[in-house]
Design a protein around this motif. Structure first.
Motif, PDB file in Angstrom:
ATOM      1  N   GLU A  97      33.904 -18.288  20.630  1.00 13.62           N
ATOM      2  CA  GLU A  97      34.841 -18.223  21.471  1.00 13.62           C
ATOM      3  C   GLU A  97      35.996 -18.779  21.019  1.00 13.62           C
ATOM      4  O   GLU A  97      37.527 -17.849  21.026  1.00 13.62           O
ATOM      5  N   LEU A  98      36.653 -19.319  19.769  1.00 15.18           N
ATOM      6  CA  LEU A  98      37.777 -19.787  19.343  1.00 15.18           C
ATOM      7  C   LEU A  98      38.197 -18.637  18.725  1.00 15.18           C
ATOM      8  O   LEU A  98      39.649 -18.249  18.263  1.00 15.18           O
ATOM      9  N   SER A  99      36.728 -18.108  17.554  1.00 19.46           N
ATOM     10  CA  SER A  99      37.337 -17.214  17.006  1.00 19.46           C
ATOM     11  C   SER A  99      37.839 -15.954  17.541  1.00 19.46           C
ATOM     12  O   SER A  99      39.228 -15.313  17.613  1.00 19.46           O
ATOM     13  N   ALA A 100      37.471 -15.603  19.159  1.00 20.63           N
ATOM     14  CA  ALA A 100      38.109 -14.563  20.153  1.00 20.63           C
ATOM     15  C   ALA A 100      38.837 -14.838  20.600  1.00 20.63           C
ATOM     16  O   ALA A 100      40.080 -13.644  20.283  1.00 20.63           O
ATOM     17  N   ARG A 101      39.110 -16.051  20.325  1.00 18.17           N
ATOM     18  CA  ARG A 101      40.772 -16.636  21.168  1.00 18.17           C
ATOM     19  C   ARG A 101      41.755 -16.159  20.020  1.00 18.17           C
ATOM     20  O   ARG A 101      43.015 -15.604  20.092  1.00 18.17           O
ATOM     21  N   GLU A 102      42.024 -15.558  18.719  1.00 13.46           N
ATOM     22  CA  GLU A 102      42.111 -15.848  17.496  1.00 13.46           C
ATOM     23  C   GLU A 102      43.467 -14.427  17.699  1.00 13.46           C
ATOM     24  O   GLU A 102      44.239 -14.372  16.734  1.00 13.46           O
ATOM     25  N   LYS A 121      43.681 -13.059  20.035  1.00 14.45           N
ATOM     26  CA  LYS A 121      45.033 -12.994  21.441  1.00 14.45           C
ATOM     27  C   LYS A 121      46.439 -13.101  21.484  1.00 14.45           C
ATOM     28  O   LYS A 121      46.526 -14.657  20.852  1.00 14.45           O
ATOM     29  N   THR A 122      46.933 -12.614  21.558  1.00 18.23           N
ATOM     30  CA  THR A 122      48.240 -12.968  21.264  1.00 18.23           C
ATOM     31  C   THR A 122      49.176 -12.677  23.347  1.00 18.23           C
ATOM     32  O   THR A 122      48.584 -11.809  23.516  1.00 18.23           O
ATOM     33  N   GLY A 123      49.942 -13.090  22.899  1.00 13.38           N
ATOM     34  CA  GLY A 123      50.784 -12.655  24.760  1.00 13.38           C
ATOM     35  C   GLY A 123      50.492 -13.278  25.863  1.00 13.38           C
ATOM     36  O   GLY A 123      49.967 -12.167  26.852  1.00 13.38           O
ATOM     37  N   ASN A 124      49.449 -14.270  25.266  1.00 13.48           N
ATOM     38  CA  ASN A 124      48.202 -14.274  26.108  1.00 13.48           C
ATOM     39  C   ASN A 124      48.403 -16.577  27.171  1.00 13.48           C
ATOM     40  O   ASN A 124      47.700 -16.277  27.831  1.00 13.48           O
ATOM     41  N   LEU A 125      50.114 -16.016  27.300  1.00 16.56           N
ATOM     42  CA  LEU A 125      50.213 -17.468  27.975  1.00 16.56           C
ATOM     43  C   LEU A 125      49.736 -17.228  29.269  1.00 16.56           C
ATOM     44  O   LEU A 125      50.222 -15.946  30.357  1.00 16.56           O
ATOM     45  N   LYS A 126      49.268 -18.164  29.945  1.00 14.63           N
ATOM     46  CA  LYS A 126      49.264 -17.998  32.543  1.00 14.63           C
ATOM     47  C   LYS A 126      49.560 -18.519  32.665  1.00 14.63           C
ATOM     48  O   LYS A 126      51.169 -18.929  32.249  1.00 14.63           O
ATOM     49  N   GLN A 127      49.719 -17.476  33.886  1.00 11.49           N
ATOM     50  CA  GLN A 127      51.186 -17.085  34.636  1.00 11.49           C
ATOM     51  C   GLN A 127      50.541 -17.875  35.907  1.00 11.49           C
ATOM     52  O   GLN A 127      50.045 -17.989  36.500  1.00 11.49           O
ATOM     53  N   PHE A 128      52.093 -18.490  35.806  1.00  8.19           N
ATOM     54  CA  PHE A 128      52.046 -19.499  36.975  1.00  8.19           C
ATOM     55  C   PHE A 128      52.187 -19.207  38.201  1.00  8.19           C
ATOM     56  O   PHE A 128      53.475 -18.365  38.577  1.00  8.19           O
ATOM     57  N   HIS A 129      51.788 -19.236  39.272  1.00 11.75           N
ATOM     58  CA  HIS A 129      51.659 -19.580  40.860  1.00 11.75           C
ATOM     59  C   HIS A 129      53.489 -19.470  41.480  1.00 11.75           C
ATOM     60  O   HIS A 129      53.420 -20.640  41.020  1.00 11.75           O
ATOM     61  N   GLN A 130      54.237 -19.022  41.381  1.00 15.38           N
ATOM     62  CA  GLN A 130      55.626 -19.593  41.868  1.00 15.38           C
ATOM     63  C   GLN A 130      55.100 -19.752  43.000  1.00 15.38           C
ATOM     64  O   GLN A 130      54.760 -18.624  44.408  1.00 15.38           O
ATOM     65  N   VAL A 131      55.944 -20.750  43.397  1.00 16.71           N
ATOM     66  CA  VAL A 131      56.291 -21.046  45.902  1.00 16.71           C
ATOM     67  C   VAL A 131      57.628 -21.137  45.866  1.00 16.71           C
ATOM     68  O   VAL A 131      58.220 -22.022  44.826  1.00 16.71           O
ATOM     69  N   ASP A 132      57.808 -20.848  46.626  1.00 17.52           N
ATOM     70  CA  ASP A 132      59.192 -20.485  46.737  1.00 17.52           C
ATOM     71  C   ASP A 132      59.559 -21.736  47.933  1.00 17.52           C
ATOM     72  O   ASP A 132      58.656 -21.475  49.465  1.00 17.52           O
ATOM     73  N   LYS A 133      59.964 -22.618  48.360  1.00 22.98           N
ATOM     74  CA  LYS A 133      60.256 -23.827  48.658  1.00 22.98           C
ATOM     75  C   LYS A 133      60.645 -23.674  49.711  1.00 22.98           C
ATOM     76  O   LYS A 133      61.195 -24.307  51.232  1.00 22.98           O
ATOM     77  N   ASN A 134      61.341 -22.684  49.666  1.00 29.84           N
ATOM     78  CA  ASN A 134      62.894 -22.046  51.188  1.00 29.84           C
ATOM     79  C   ASN A 134      61.973 -21.651  52.400  1.00 29.84           C
ATOM     80  O   ASN A 134      62.490 -21.420  53.067  1.00 29.84           O
TER      81      ASN A 134
END
Length: 108
Positions: free
Chosen positions: A87-92, A94-107
């Motif tokens: 699994e770790l080798s498979a991830r090597e 991958k690039t640009g795979n930062l997880k997108q965080f859910h944006q919450v509109d506090k307004n």
């Protein structure tokens, strides 16, 4: 380094297959998954505390405890170090795979 983890795995696997009286590893297998998971969680917390305190020696000790308990979990669940390495080798690749965080509109 990898040989140490593989040797640990083989020892833990041996304890699961041939129970030895007085063995902590055998005790964990006898108590089952819930106990193993509890110990993994406890050790993880202890790693965090040691690292937060900036105590390298204590952090190394706690990381060793965590790796041991994770190895018990792996043996219990039939997961090998080769599975993890694969699994770790498979991830090597991958690039640009930062997880997108859910944006919450506090307004709203």
């Amino acid at each position: 380094m990898n040989n140490v983890l593989q040797e640990l795995y083989q020892i833990v696997e041996g304890r699961k297959n041939e129970r030895q009286e007085g063995s902590y590893t055998c005790y964990l297998f006898e108590k089952g998954l819930d106990k193993i998971l509890k110990k993994c969680g406890e050790e993880c917390s202890e790693v965090i505390i040691a690292a937060k305190n900036g105590d390298k020696k204590e952090t190394v000790l706690e990381l060793s405890d965590l790796l041991y308990h994770l190895t018990v979990l792996m043996v219990n669940e039939g997961i090998s170090w080769e599975d993890v390495a694969g699994e770790l080798s498979a991830r090597e690749t991958k690039t640009g795979n930062l997880k997108q965080f859910h944006q919450v509109d506090k307004n709203t």
